[in-house]
Design an enzyme around this catalytic site. Structure first.
Site, PDB file in Angstrom:
ATOM      1  N   GLY A 166      -7.288  11.540  -4.894  1.00 49.74           N
ATOM      2  CA  GLY A 166      -8.483  12.249  -5.362  1.00 49.74           C
ATOM      3  C   GLY A 166      -9.752  11.452  -5.085  1.00 49.74           C
ATOM      4  CG  ASP A 191      -0.412  14.690   4.064  1.00 49.03           C
ATOM      5  OD1 ASP A 191      -0.491  13.713   3.293  1.00 49.03           O
ATOM      6  OD2 ASP A 191       0.132  15.754   3.737  1.00 49.03           O
ATOM      7  CB  THR A 193      -5.732   9.313   3.997  1.00 51.16           C
ATOM      8  OG1 THR A 193      -5.102   9.039   2.749  1.00 51.16           O
ATOM      9  CG2 THR A 193      -6.743   8.237   4.320  1.00 51.16           C
ATOM     10  CG  ASP A 221       7.259  11.662   3.492  1.00 51.79           C
ATOM     11  OD1 ASP A 221       6.231  11.220   4.033  1.00 51.79           O
ATOM     12  OD2 ASP A 221       7.233  12.482   2.573  1.00 51.79           O
ATOM     13  NE  ARG A 266       4.201  14.826  -2.360  1.00 46.83           N
ATOM     14  CZ  ARG A 266       3.079  14.129  -2.426  1.00 46.83           C
ATOM     15  NH1 ARG A 266       2.378  13.906  -1.354  1.00 46.83           N
ATOM     16  NH2 ARG A 266       2.664  13.656  -3.570  1.00 46.83           N
ATOM     17  CD  GLU A 320       9.031  13.559  -2.754  1.00 44.16           C
ATOM     18  OE1 GLU A 320       8.566  12.739  -1.973  1.00 44.16           O
ATOM     19  OE2 GLU A 320       8.580  13.733  -3.901  1.00 44.16           O
ATOM     20  CG  MET A 378      12.992   0.445  -7.310  1.00 52.32           C
ATOM     21  SD  MET A 378      14.620  -0.099  -7.738  1.00 52.32           S
ATOM     22  CE  MET A 378      14.602  -1.729  -7.046  1.00 52.32           C
TER      23      MET A 378
END
Ligand SMILES: Nc1ncnc2c1ncn2[C@@H]1O[C@H](COP(=O)(O)OP(=O)(O)O)[C@@H](O)[C@H]1O
Ligand SMILES: O=P(O)(O)OC[C@H]1O[C@](O)(COP(=O)(O)O)[C@@H](O)[C@@H]1O
Ligand SMILES: [Mg+2]
Length: 482
Positions: A166, A191, A193, A221, A266, A320, A378
């Site tokens: 943000g 992405d 950024t 990822d 994601r 995820e 981690m």
């Protein structure tokens, strides 16, 4: 938050299907800028290499497998040092900012930008935008970065500059760049950024400033198009092995043990796919690009039961973003977003674990022992491995050479092994995905290695093929179907 960049693409066409997707240059808007000889020509380390400088007409091909009748594909400007530069060494006032989630290698990238600017281009003003991310531009926290201050940061995880989500206010950011007299902006992030960098570049261009904006893509990822791989991915896959190994040890040490490991991804399933292939301990891998269902013949719960009967234990890796259609359905979620506007996903690992437990409790056929491991933070927090360390050095050097040569509004990365400058518009708004049908053989290798069903219905196959086509069009490998 700003909107996505709207720069007009700079496309150069030539003979024989030559299509160069070029990056902006400072002289596009400031044609009278003077040039200077590259200080590298006097550098004892680099001047020994006969052809150290890249030719201004060198390009890198995005497509290396071509058919007789298919389009030749696009070219990108080759990254590297140029004979002439657009900044004198003592004129450069650079700044570095890191945004978005953590990723192994961030500190190496920061350190190598600093050392590269000092060591190769004899620059002596490099500012770190601290506390943090984009909003750090309009706070007063900055730090002078020197070769000494970044000396051993590559050994540490995280980012010495801190990071945030943000807080992107384009006008305030560019005001701060202008007020501080910064003329090279190095932005490291994912992405979101890159979209932010794109609008910063456009505002700088609109104001007619001699400021180069260079970005280094950070997508742990690997969900970035065009470039071969993003930094930190290799480290993440390696570290994911440890979680998978732990899940395997837990699962095989108890009757009907099930280890569930959730890995980042994601929109893509690269970490899950590669970690599964590498570990060989995984019985089933679930990723966003490959839909599955729980109940029914040949579906996931039936497969779990079958594998437990055969082996007495099993390991499931879930990315995820996998199965979000199912979690949303059963958890009746509201649409939450993080500070950057990213959709907050439901924890598919927890959801899946609960569903598996409920199933076996309900049908009382088998008593299972399930252990759920989520190693996300981690993995993100560890220092980069050796290959990512070298990779970050090359990315940093490519970014510096590009900015010094006057290119701007670009991101860097290897395209078929050669570093190239890629305009922001080519990488924002399109995601790289594991393509489970058609050309992506990696998923087929995975299915064969885990011996899991594909769980795909004929509609899923059709949808996946459409997804593959869209992705190929996005990558510029194919023309959009008429
Ligand atoms: N469309 C956008 N325009 C401008 N800035 C954006 C946009 N999307 C994200 N950002 C900014 O980029 C930064 C990082 O974005 P985020 O999505 O959190 O991480 P990442 O870059 O790792 O994907 C945040 O400061 C966010 O405000
Ligand atoms: O807790 P945070 O910092 O919002 O991060 C969680 C997210 O960050 C990631 O690790 C990486 O996301 P970004 O690439 O957008 O930074 C995601 O896989 C995960 O969903
Ligand atoms: Mg992101």
């Amino acid at each position: 938050m700003g909107s996505e960049g709207k720069t007009t693409p700079k496309i150069v066409r030539g003979e024989g299907g030559y299509v160069l997707v070029d990056v902006p240059h400072l002289i596009d808007d400031l044609p009278d800028l003077p040039t200077y000889p590259n200080p590298l020509q006097d550098n004892p380390a680099y001047s020994v290499v006969k052809q150290y400088f890249v030719d201004v007409n060198d390009t890198v091909a995005q497509k290396i497998v071509v058919h007789k009748s298919s389009p030749r594909g696009m070219l990108f400007r080759r990254a590297g040092p140029h004979q002439r530069v657009y900044f004198e060494s003592d004129e450069v006032h650079a700044c570095i900012v890191t945004c978005g989630g953590l990723c192994p290698g961030l500190n190496t990238a920061i350190g190598e930008i600093v050392c590269g600017l000092y060591g190769m281009y004899v620059v002596c003003k490099v500012l770190g935008i601290e506390v943090s991310g984009y909003r750090g531009f309009y706070s007063s926290n900055t730090t002078n970065l020197t070769q000494k201050s970044v000396n051993d940061i590559h050994k540490r995880g995280g980012t010495i500059l801190c990071t945030s989500r943000g807080g992107h206010d384009t006008l305030k950011i560019v005001d701060s760049i202008e007020d501080r007299g910064i003329n090279q902006v190095y932005i490291i992030g994912g992405d979101g950024t890159q979209k932010g960098a794109s609008v910063i570049f456009e505002e700088i261009q609109r104001r007619g400033l001699k400021v180069a904006v260079a970005s280094i893509p950070k997508m742990i990822d690997n969900d970035i198009v065009v470039i071969d791989q993003s930094f930190g991915f290799d480290t993440a896959v390696e570290e994911a092995q440890r979680a998978i190994s732990a899940a395997h040890v837990e699962a095989e040490s108890i009757e009907n043990g099930i280890g569930v490991v959730k890995l980042m991804g994601r929109y893509s399933g690269f970490i899950a796919t590669y970690a599964t292939l590498a570990s060989r301990d995984v019985d089933c891998c679930l990723i966003p690009g490959s839909p599955f269902r729980l109940e029914g013949k040949g579906e996931l719960l039936e497969f779990i039961e079958k594998r437990l009967k055969e082996n007495g234990h099993m390991v499931i890796v879930v990315a995820e973003g996998a199965g979000q259609d199912l979690t949303v359905e059963s958890m009746r979620s509201v649409d939450h977003q993080d500070a950057s506007g990213n959709k907050l996903l439901l924890d598919v690992g927890l959801w899946l674990s609960q569903k598996i437990k409920d199933h076996f409790t309900r049908n009382k056929k088998m008593h299972i022992n399930l252990k759920y491991i989520d190693p996300t933070y981690m993995i993100r927090a560890i220092p980069r491995n050796a290959s990512d360390n070298i990779y970050c050095t090359l990315l940093a050097h490519s970014a510096i050479h590009g900015a010094m040569a006057g290119y701007t509004g670009f991101t860097v990365g290897p395209v078929n092994g050669r570093h190239a400058y890629i305009p922001f518009h080519r990488i924002t708004g399109v995601q790289n995905k594991v393509v489970v049908t058609e050309t992506d053989r990696m998923w087929a290798r995975l299915l064969s290695s885990t011996n899991q069903p594909s769980f795909l219905s004929s509609k899923d196959v059709q949808d996946a093929k459409k997804g593959a086509t869209d992705a190929a069009v996005g990558r510029g490998e194919r023309e959009a179907p008429k």
